[in-house]
Write an enzyme that holds these catalytic residues in place. Sequence first.
Site, PDB file in Angstrom:
ATOM      1  N   GLU A 143      -3.069   5.471 -11.637  1.00 22.46           N
ATOM      2  CA  GLU A 143      -1.972   4.994 -12.479  1.00 22.46           C
ATOM      3  C   GLU A 143      -2.358   5.117 -13.951  1.00 22.46           C
ATOM      4  O   GLU A 143      -1.563   5.564 -14.786  1.00 22.46           O
ATOM      5  CB  GLU A 143      -1.647   3.539 -12.127  1.00 22.46           C
ATOM      6  CG  GLU A 143      -0.461   3.015 -12.904  1.00 22.46           C
ATOM      7  CD  GLU A 143       0.054   1.689 -12.368  1.00 22.46           C
ATOM      8  OE1 GLU A 143      -0.544   1.153 -11.423  1.00 22.46           O
ATOM      9  OE2 GLU A 143       1.051   1.202 -12.917  1.00 22.46           O
ATOM     10  N   ASP A 179       0.073  11.652  -2.766  1.00 23.54           N
ATOM     11  CA  ASP A 179       0.029  12.992  -3.361  1.00 23.54           C
ATOM     12  C   ASP A 179       1.464  13.491  -3.561  1.00 23.54           C
ATOM     13  O   ASP A 179       2.225  13.572  -2.601  1.00 23.54           O
ATOM     14  CB  ASP A 179      -0.740  13.947  -2.444  1.00 23.54           C
ATOM     15  CG  ASP A 179      -2.177  13.486  -2.258  1.00 23.54           C
ATOM     16  OD1 ASP A 179      -2.911  13.411  -3.252  1.00 23.54           O
ATOM     17  OD2 ASP A 179      -2.563  13.160  -1.112  1.00 23.54           O
TER      18      ASP A 179
HETATM   19  C1  LIG Z   1      -3.111  10.608  -5.117  1.00 25.92           C
HETATM   20  S1  LIG Z   1      -4.224   9.707  -4.149  1.00 25.92           S
HETATM   21  C2  LIG Z   1      -3.876   8.004  -4.568  1.00 25.92           C
HETATM   22  C3  LIG Z   1      -4.951   7.065  -4.171  1.00 25.92           C
HETATM   23  C4  LIG Z   1      -4.698   5.573  -4.442  1.00 25.92           C
HETATM   24  N1  LIG Z   1      -3.595   5.066  -3.671  1.00 25.92           N
HETATM   25  C5  LIG Z   1      -4.523   5.297  -5.912  1.00 25.92           C
HETATM   26  O1  LIG Z   1      -3.428   4.856  -6.294  1.00 25.92           O
HETATM   27  O2  LIG Z   1      -5.476   5.492  -6.662  1.00 25.92           O
HETATM   28  C6  LIG Z   1      -3.532   9.875  -2.523  1.00 25.92           C
HETATM   29  C7  LIG Z   1      -4.520   9.554  -1.409  1.00 25.92           C
HETATM   30  O3  LIG Z   1      -3.872   9.594  -0.134  1.00 25.92           O
HETATM   31  C8  LIG Z   1      -4.773  10.139   0.820  1.00 25.92           C
HETATM   32  N2  LIG Z   1      -3.946  10.637   1.952  1.00 25.92           N
HETATM   33  C9  LIG Z   1      -3.005  11.605   1.901  1.00 25.92           C
HETATM   34  N3  LIG Z   1      -2.434  11.763   3.093  1.00 25.92           N
HETATM   35  C10 LIG Z   1      -3.018  10.863   3.942  1.00 25.92           C
HETATM   36  C11 LIG Z   1      -2.853  10.558   5.321  1.00 25.92           C
HETATM   37  N4  LIG Z   1      -1.951  11.200   6.081  1.00 25.92           N
HETATM   38  N5  LIG Z   1      -3.609   9.586   5.860  1.00 25.92           N
HETATM   39  C12 LIG Z   1      -4.533   8.919   5.096  1.00 25.92           C
HETATM   40  N6  LIG Z   1      -4.741   9.166   3.776  1.00 25.92           N
HETATM   41  C13 LIG Z   1      -3.991  10.124   3.203  1.00 25.92           C
HETATM   42  C14 LIG Z   1      -5.517  11.204   0.054  1.00 25.92           C
HETATM   43  O4  LIG Z   1      -6.772  11.502   0.624  1.00 25.92           O
HETATM   44  C15 LIG Z   1      -5.674  10.537  -1.334  1.00 25.92           C
HETATM   45  O5  LIG Z   1      -6.880   9.822  -1.439  1.00 25.92           O
END
Ligand SMILES: C[S@@+](CC[C@H](N)C(=O)[O-])C[C@H]1O[C@@H](n2cnc3c(N)ncnc32)[C@H](O)[C@@H]1O
Length: 245
Positions: free
Chosen positions: A220, A144
């Site tokens: 992406e 994020d």
């Molecule tokens: C923008 S999404 C990207 C998802 C994936 N990596 C992709 O490229 O499609 C970021 C993900 O990180 C997860 N996330 C954020 N902080 C996290 C944490 N501290 N531990 C586990 N998951 C986390 C969020 O729930 C979200 O699903």
Amino acid sequence: MSHFKSAEEAAAAGKYVRTVRSFVKREGRLTKGQAAAIERLWPTVGLTLENGRLDLAMVFGREAPVTLEIGFGMGHSLVEMAANAPERDFIGIEVHEPGVGACLMAAEEAGVENFRVFHEDAVEVLKQCIPDNSLNCVQIFFPDPWHKKRHHKRRIVQPEFVKLLIQKIETGGVIHLATDWENYAEHMLEVLNDEPRLTNLSSSGDYVPRPENRPKTKFERRGEGKGHGVWDLQFKTNKSATLLG
Ligand SMILES: C[S@@+](CC[C@H](N)C(=O)[O-])C[C@H]1O[C@@H](n2cnc3c(N)ncnc32)[C@H](O)[C@@H]1O
């Protein structure tokens, strides 16, 4: 040093602890398919903080290089990479439950077994469950970006977090980050460059070309659709650097 294992535990004991999390708990319903996949697969592939410090050879029933993916979203990259690298083991961490369900559905469909999953905050998993020097690779794809300046402190890639990653990665292991948000890419580069125990694998001293083994996720594609660029960073751990300086 606090004797509390987590901020929640400290808070329950009446201690005030300020935590900045990289995520906001989103409500999200599981589809029937996701719920059924969790019910079927969780006993085999699910891990929780209660497992405590893991013996990874025991968890996977063999000695193999381990890749940890943080924030795997719907699990597309985790499942595809695990399927393409049967000689490696994978651990995925995601806080969003429908993502965990979607990942397990995809893994079942692909017949992938060399992976385990946490439905937890990655920071707590790293601190409580992952042994030091045990990981061969940590990957965080499209974390994020927290666009607004006042939210930048929520970005998961921060100096303290990177120190924790280095502690858990074996010497010569790799941190692989990717983002479609230029300001976050610059922030990542600055944080990783500032760490003497990391060596940038980019020949130009900044970003690496998109590695072929990184599958394209929905995120992406969505970014590309909006005309965003994509920046990949790969840094290798070089822990002997601590002895030198
Ligand atoms: C923008 S999404 C990207 C998802 C994936 N990596 C992709 O490229 O499609 C970021 C993900 O990180 C997860 N996330 C954020 N902080 C996290 C944490 N501290 N531990 C586990 N998951 C986390 C969020 O729930 C979200 O699903």
